[in-house]
Design a protein around this motif. Sequence first.
Motif: not given
Length: 271
Positions: A118-123, A125-133, A135-136, A187-194
Amino acid sequence: MPRFALKIEYDGAPFAGWQAQADQPSVQGAIEAALARLDPGFAAGARIAAAGRTDAGVHATGQVAHADLARDWDPFRLGEALNWHLKPAPVAILAVARVDEDFHARFSAIERRYLFRLLARRAPATHDRGLVWQVLNPLDADAMRKAAAHLVGLHDFTTFRSSICQAKSPVKTLDEITIEEITRPEGREYRFHLRARSFLHNQVRSIVGTLERVGAGSWSPDRVAKALQARDRAACGPVCPPQGLYLTGAGYAQDPFSPARDGGDVRRDVK
């Protein structure tokens, strides 16, 4: 017929999911089509089985499947041949191993591991487009960790289960949820491991979508415990989109891809 285990990586964006479908592209279909060019059994319509049936748009870095082939391939050469015939699909065979006939990619697995990004930033995603969810706004990772603690262990996960889930029981043991917070450009990225032996349909995406509401301040951590206890799908938070989800691995009593095993590994050096 010799049985081979395959470790598979793929970008799920162009596929309707793992499972082969008559009228839509699938990861299983792409691999079986490549095998059909190499093995007479698959040319006649043989199938492979996988540790997990990922949904449309979901990725994998450690999917495991097995195939019974007519030819007793050298594992390294089989991996190389499959990768050649899989082009240009975004699917790669990372490792191949000869396994015993009682090995089953799905039924022998004792755990599955998932990652959600999960990527949190206003700009955008470019390199990770389609690879993260994306939010702003930044999230409260500590609040999400407190909420996630309510979900670890043996529970009835009806709240976090898709209405079309075909599992016989909603009772599952969730062995682990960990949440990483990583600094990214602006921004910040949050990685959830389950980690669990098995998951219900949409369970991971339902959990992460609910935890995001906690991180955003819309839910308190205790509300997640109440949602779990409700055993009611209506009590769940929003189901997050598939593009941030990755199947990262499946565990077995004996790792079929361990270098110590006979049968080889696609990563070994070429002599």
